[in-house]
Scaffold this motif. Structure first.
Motif, PDB file in Angstrom:
ATOM      1  N   SER A  41       0.825  -1.213   0.000  1.00 13.19           N
ATOM      2  CA  SER A  41       0.000   0.000   0.000  1.00 13.19           C
ATOM      3  C   SER A  41       0.860   1.265   0.000  1.00 13.19           C
ATOM      4  CB  SER A  41      -0.891  -0.007   1.238  1.00 13.19           C
ATOM      5  OG  SER A  41      -1.474   1.270   1.419  1.00 13.19           O
ATOM      6  N   CYS A  42       0.410   2.293  -0.695  1.00 13.71           N
ATOM      7  CA  CYS A  42       1.110   3.574  -0.750  1.00 13.71           C
ATOM      8  C   CYS A  42       0.940   4.322   0.583  1.00 13.71           C
ATOM      9  CB  CYS A  42       0.544   4.469  -1.847  1.00 13.71           C
ATOM     10  SG  CYS A  42       0.084   3.639  -3.383  1.00 13.71           S
ATOM     11  N   CYS A  45       3.524   4.981   3.600  1.00 13.31           N
ATOM     12  CA  CYS A  45       4.691   5.785   3.228  1.00 13.31           C
ATOM     13  C   CYS A  45       4.328   7.195   2.763  1.00 13.31           C
ATOM     14  CB  CYS A  45       5.492   5.087   2.134  1.00 13.31           C
ATOM     15  SG  CYS A  45       6.184   3.501   2.657  1.00 13.31           S
ATOM     16  N   ILE A  55       8.148   7.148   7.765  1.00 20.78           N
ATOM     17  CA  ILE A  55       8.233   5.697   7.565  1.00 20.78           C
ATOM     18  C   ILE A  55       8.998   5.058   8.719  1.00 20.78           C
ATOM     19  CG2 ILE A  55       9.032   3.845   6.042  1.00 20.78           C
ATOM     20  CD1 ILE A  55       8.965   5.947   3.742  1.00 20.78           C
ATOM     21  N   ARG A  68      11.298   9.554   5.472  1.00 14.17           N
ATOM     22  CA  ARG A  68       9.940  10.025   5.167  1.00 14.17           C
ATOM     23  C   ARG A  68       9.544   9.752   3.729  1.00 14.17           C
ATOM     24  NH1 ARG A  68       7.142  13.308   8.321  1.00 14.17           N
ATOM     25  NH2 ARG A  68       8.102  13.784  10.315  1.00 14.17           N
ATOM     26  N   PRO A  70       7.659  11.334   0.729  1.00 11.71           N
ATOM     27  CA  PRO A  70       7.329  12.733   0.433  1.00 11.71           C
ATOM     28  C   PRO A  70       5.837  12.975   0.193  1.00 11.71           C
ATOM     29  CG  PRO A  70       8.367  11.703  -1.470  1.00 11.71           C
ATOM     30  CD  PRO A  70       8.437  10.700  -0.345  1.00 11.71           C
ATOM     31  N   ILE A  72       3.041  13.812  -2.067  1.00 10.41           N
ATOM     32  CA  ILE A  72       2.947  13.592  -3.516  1.00 10.41           C
ATOM     33  C   ILE A  72       1.678  14.220  -4.096  1.00 10.41           C
ATOM     34  CG2 ILE A  72       4.392  11.532  -3.634  1.00 10.41           C
ATOM     35  CD1 ILE A  72       1.795   9.845  -3.531  1.00 10.41           C
ATOM     36  N   THR A  75       2.194  16.058  -7.361  1.00 13.51           N
ATOM     37  CA  THR A  75       2.942  15.343  -8.390  1.00 13.51           C
ATOM     38  C   THR A  75       2.222  15.362  -9.736  1.00 13.51           C
ATOM     39  OG1 THR A  75       4.218  13.334  -8.729  1.00 13.51           O
ATOM     40  CG2 THR A  75       1.999  13.016  -8.021  1.00 13.51           C
ATOM     41  N   LEU A  80       4.582  10.548 -11.459  1.00 14.14           N
ATOM     42  CA  LEU A  80       3.920   9.422 -10.816  1.00 14.14           C
ATOM     43  C   LEU A  80       4.189   8.124 -11.587  1.00 14.14           C
ATOM     44  CD1 LEU A  80       1.833   8.284  -8.731  1.00 14.14           C
ATOM     45  CD2 LEU A  80       0.104   8.754 -10.438  1.00 14.14           C
ATOM     46  N   VAL A  84       6.217   4.974  -9.809  1.00 14.14           N
ATOM     47  CA  VAL A  84       5.623   3.664  -9.523  1.00 14.14           C
ATOM     48  C   VAL A  84       6.208   2.570 -10.428  1.00 14.14           C
ATOM     49  CG1 VAL A  84       3.454   4.523  -8.547  1.00 14.14           C
ATOM     50  CG2 VAL A  84       3.553   3.983 -10.972  1.00 14.14           C
ATOM     51  N   GLY A  89      14.492   4.504  -4.099  1.00 22.80           N
ATOM     52  CA  GLY A  89      14.944   4.312  -2.726  1.00 22.80           C
ATOM     53  C   GLY A  89      14.243   3.114  -2.099  1.00 22.80           C
ATOM     54  N   VAL A  90      13.546   3.350  -0.978  1.00 25.45           N
ATOM     55  CA  VAL A  90      12.843   2.255  -0.306  1.00 25.45           C
ATOM     56  C   VAL A  90      11.503   1.948  -0.973  1.00 25.45           C
ATOM     57  CG1 VAL A  90      13.865   2.690   1.962  1.00 25.45           C
ATOM     58  CG2 VAL A  90      11.703   3.796   1.350  1.00 25.45           C
ATOM     59  N   MET A  91      11.098   2.814  -1.887  1.00 25.30           N
ATOM     60  CA  MET A  91       9.807   2.591  -2.538  1.00 25.30           C
ATOM     61  C   MET A  91       9.901   1.431  -3.522  1.00 25.30           C
ATOM     62  SD  MET A  91       7.505   5.278  -4.619  1.00 25.30           S
ATOM     63  CE  MET A  91       6.422   4.726  -5.913  1.00 25.30           C
ATOM     64  N   LEU A 104      -4.916   6.274  -9.988  1.00 25.12           N
ATOM     65  CA  LEU A 104      -4.134   6.670  -8.820  1.00 25.12           C
ATOM     66  C   LEU A 104      -3.889   8.175  -8.850  1.00 25.12           C
ATOM     67  CD1 LEU A 104      -1.280   4.028  -8.392  1.00 25.12           C
ATOM     68  CD2 LEU A 104      -2.910   4.736  -6.659  1.00 25.12           C
ATOM     69  N   ILE A 108      -4.868  10.888  -6.040  1.00 27.08           N
ATOM     70  CA  ILE A 108      -3.858  11.698  -5.353  1.00 27.08           C
ATOM     71  C   ILE A 108      -4.147  13.197  -5.518  1.00 27.08           C
ATOM     72  CG2 ILE A 108      -1.413  12.363  -5.372  1.00 27.08           C
ATOM     73  CD1 ILE A 108      -0.849   9.378  -6.186  1.00 27.08           C
TER      74      ILE A 108
HETATM   75  C1  HEC Z   1       8.018   1.680   1.489  1.00 26.21           C
HETATM   76  C2  HEC Z   1       7.560   3.048   1.351  1.00 26.21           C
HETATM   77  C3  HEC Z   1       6.896   3.498   0.071  1.00 26.21           C
HETATM   78  C4  HEC Z   1       5.822   2.932  -0.600  1.00 26.21           C
HETATM   79  C5  HEC Z   1       5.084   1.658  -0.229  1.00 26.21           C
HETATM   80  C6  HEC Z   1       5.514   3.798  -1.713  1.00 26.21           C
HETATM   81  N1  HEC Z   1       6.386   4.860  -1.735  1.00 26.21           N
HETATM   82 FE1  HEC Z   1       6.415   6.352  -3.105  1.00 26.21          FE
HETATM   83  N2  HEC Z   1       8.170   7.021  -2.327  1.00 26.21           N
HETATM   84  C7  HEC Z   1       8.749   6.596  -1.137  1.00 26.21           C
HETATM   85  C8  HEC Z   1       9.957   7.371  -0.880  1.00 26.21           C
HETATM   86  C9  HEC Z   1      10.881   7.231   0.334  1.00 26.21           C
HETATM   87  C10 HEC Z   1      10.089   8.262  -1.969  1.00 26.21           C
HETATM   88  C11 HEC Z   1      11.208   9.273  -2.188  1.00 26.21           C
HETATM   89  C12 HEC Z   1      12.319   8.544  -2.873  1.00 26.21           C
HETATM   90  C13 HEC Z   1      13.465   9.445  -3.224  1.00 26.21           C
HETATM   91  O1  HEC Z   1      13.233  10.617  -3.517  1.00 26.21           O
HETATM   92  O2  HEC Z   1      14.581   8.915  -3.234  1.00 26.21           O
HETATM   93  C14 HEC Z   1       8.940   8.025  -2.848  1.00 26.21           C
HETATM   94  C15 HEC Z   1       8.683   8.722  -4.022  1.00 26.21           C
HETATM   95  C16 HEC Z   1       7.455   8.716  -4.685  1.00 26.21           C
HETATM   96  C17 HEC Z   1       7.092   9.612  -5.758  1.00 26.21           C
HETATM   97  C18 HEC Z   1       8.015  10.625  -6.413  1.00 26.21           C
HETATM   98  C19 HEC Z   1       7.907  11.982  -5.814  1.00 26.21           C
HETATM   99  C20 HEC Z   1       8.819  12.918  -6.599  1.00 26.21           C
HETATM  100  O3  HEC Z   1       8.463  14.091  -6.656  1.00 26.21           O
HETATM  101  O4  HEC Z   1       9.837  12.475  -7.145  1.00 26.21           O
HETATM  102  C21 HEC Z   1       5.801   9.321  -6.112  1.00 26.21           C
HETATM  103  C22 HEC Z   1       4.959  10.001  -7.180  1.00 26.21           C
HETATM  104  C23 HEC Z   1       5.375   8.210  -5.267  1.00 26.21           C
HETATM  105  N3  HEC Z   1       6.407   7.886  -4.415  1.00 26.21           N
HETATM  106  C24 HEC Z   1       4.124   7.605  -5.328  1.00 26.21           C
HETATM  107  C25 HEC Z   1       3.817   6.389  -4.719  1.00 26.21           C
HETATM  108  C26 HEC Z   1       2.606   5.623  -4.944  1.00 26.21           C
HETATM  109  C27 HEC Z   1       1.452   6.055  -5.835  1.00 26.21           C
HETATM  110  C28 HEC Z   1       2.725   4.470  -4.215  1.00 26.21           C
HETATM  111  C29 HEC Z   1       1.778   3.282  -4.190  1.00 26.21           C
HETATM  112  C30 HEC Z   1       1.421   2.690  -5.479  1.00 26.21           C
HETATM  113  C31 HEC Z   1       3.981   4.548  -3.491  1.00 26.21           C
HETATM  114  N4  HEC Z   1       4.622   5.717  -3.825  1.00 26.21           N
HETATM  115  C32 HEC Z   1       4.452   3.595  -2.596  1.00 26.21           C
HETATM  116  C33 HEC Z   1       8.276   5.579  -0.335  1.00 26.21           C
HETATM  117  C34 HEC Z   1       7.248   4.702  -0.674  1.00 26.21           C
END
Ligand code: HEC
Length: 119
Positions: A41-42, A45, A55, A68, A70, A72, A75, A80, A84, A89-91, A104, A108
């Motif tokens: 799930s988004c 985070c 986080i 953390r 961020p 979004i 965005t 986006l 995805v 990173g950890v995403m 999505l 958002i």
């Molecule tokens: C385990 C935690 C985690 C999950 C689950 C996660 N994200 Fe992320 N997401 C992050 C982190 C941390 C970053 C920042 C990474 C970086 O900048 O290095 C990020 C970055 C992003 C960004 C980019 C923002 C930018 O301006 O560059 C978007 C858009 C985003 N996530 C959307 C989503 C969506 C939609 C989902 C679910 C489908 C999701 N994320 C699931 C942790 C997570």
């Protein structure tokens, strides 16, 4: 009569789950995906509405560090789609269709925290 009942039951079962019928809006579909995409799930985070979330907190070299997700909410669709589809990173990386990514995005951009709803 029996055939009709089965047909109606079938329509009920498939209709409510199918995006494209008017049973759920793109916003609701996006919300569903946001809470429960195919994968993690988004929300934990990025917060329930994309506002960002803490986080984890840990210590590194004697310093407190916060990880953390961020905010979004501002965005754009391309960012986006890129985030995805590749992960960052950890995403994790997600395998979502274009339609799912658009839903999505709708969620958002339109989702509001209860305290913002009065704006
Ligand atoms: C385990 C935690 C985690 C999950 C689950 C996660 N994200 Fe992320 N997401 C992050 C982190 C941390 C970053 C920042 C990474 C970086 O900048 O290095 C990020 C970055 C992003 C960004 C980019 C923002 C930018 O301006 O560059 C978007 C858009 C985003 N996530 C959307 C989503 C969506 C939609 C989902 C679910 C489908 C999701 N994320 C699931 C942790 C997570």
């Amino acid at each position: 009569m029996k055939g009709l009942t089965i047909a109606l039951l079938w329509a009920g079962l498939t209709g409510t789950a199918a995006w494209g019928d008017d049973f759920i809006s793109e916003f609701e579909y996006g919300q569903m995906l946001y809470q429960n995409p195919r994968g993690v799930s988004c929300a934990p985070c990025h917060g329930d509405h994309g506002e960002g979330a803490l986080i984890a907190r840990y210590r590194e070299e004697g310093k407190n560090v916060e990880l953390r997700g961020p905010d979004i909410r501002g965005t754009d669709l391309e960012t986006l789609r890129h985030a995805v589809s590749t992960g960052k990173g950890v995403m994790p990386r997600y395998f979502l269709t274009d339609e799912e990514i658009r839903a999505l995005y709708t969620y958002i951009r339109q989702s509001k925290k209860p305290e913002d709803a009065g704006e």
